[in-house]
Write a protein that holds these residues in place. Structure first.
Motif, PDB file in Angstrom:
ATOM      1  N   ASN A 178       1.698   6.662  -7.111  1.00  9.67           N
ATOM      2  CA  ASN A 178       0.538   7.295  -7.684  1.00  9.67           C
ATOM      3  C   ASN A 178       0.495   8.634  -7.260  1.00  9.67           C
ATOM      4  OD1 ASN A 178      -0.538   5.098  -9.337  1.00  9.67           O
ATOM      5  ND2 ASN A 178      -1.612   4.438  -7.575  1.00  9.67           N
ATOM      6  N   ASN A 179       1.249   9.155  -6.371  1.00 10.66           N
ATOM      7  CA  ASN A 179       1.366  10.368  -5.784  1.00 10.66           C
ATOM      8  C   ASN A 179       2.510  11.355  -6.085  1.00 10.66           C
ATOM      9  OD1 ASN A 179      -1.544  10.613  -4.877  1.00 10.66           O
ATOM     10  ND2 ASN A 179      -0.842   9.305  -3.081  1.00 10.66           N
TER      11      ASN A 179
ATOM     12  N   TRP B 180       2.340   1.514  -3.532  1.00 13.95           N
ATOM     13  CA  TRP B 180       1.274   2.148  -4.531  1.00 13.95           C
ATOM     14  C   TRP B 180       0.855   3.667  -4.411  1.00 13.95           C
ATOM     15  CZ3 TRP B 180      -3.877   3.690  -3.688  1.00 13.95           C
ATOM     16  CH2 TRP B 180      -4.641   4.017  -4.815  1.00 13.95           C
ATOM     17  N   TYR B 181       0.959   3.846  -2.937  1.00 10.99           N
ATOM     18  CA  TYR B 181       0.437   5.163  -2.500  1.00 10.99           C
ATOM     19  C   TYR B 181       1.680   6.244  -3.130  1.00 10.99           C
ATOM     20  CZ  TYR B 181      -0.141   9.553   0.053  1.00 10.99           C
ATOM     21  OH  TYR B 181      -0.761  11.006   0.566  1.00 10.99           O
ATOM     22  N   LYS B 182       3.107   5.769  -2.962  1.00 15.30           N
ATOM     23  CA  LYS B 182       4.189   6.788  -3.418  1.00 15.30           C
ATOM     24  C   LYS B 182       3.848   6.736  -4.884  1.00 15.30           C
ATOM     25  CE  LYS B 182       7.069   6.954   0.603  1.00 15.30           C
ATOM     26  NZ  LYS B 182       8.481   6.622   1.009  1.00 15.30           N
TER      27      LYS B 182
ATOM     28  N   GLY C 210       0.865  -1.292   0.130  1.00 12.91           N
ATOM     29  CA  GLY C 210      -0.112  -0.177   0.037  1.00 12.91           C
ATOM     30  C   GLY C 210       0.863   1.223   0.086  1.00 12.91           C
TER      31      GLY C 210
END
Length: 50
Positions: free
Chosen positions: A46-47, A42-44, A39
């Motif tokens: 996409n941001n 994935w967060y890093k 997670g």
């Protein structure tokens, strides 16, 4: 389950898998850690600031 039954793997990996199966709490903690790392990745991913 005998840790030596995992053919083709080093013994410490077999022992680790055996410990996970014998300790459901440890299995839960390991899966929660893997999920948290995925997670976070994935967060890093996409941001990213461009």
């Amino acid at each position: 389950m005998d840790p030596t039954c995992y053919r083709g793997m080093p013994k410490f990996i077999g022992a680790f898998i055996d410990a996970l199966y014998q300790n459901p709490t440890l299995m839960f903690v390991a899966m929660a850690g893997v999920t948290a790392l995925a997670g976070l990745w994935w967060y890093k991913a996409n941001n990213k600031t461009q």
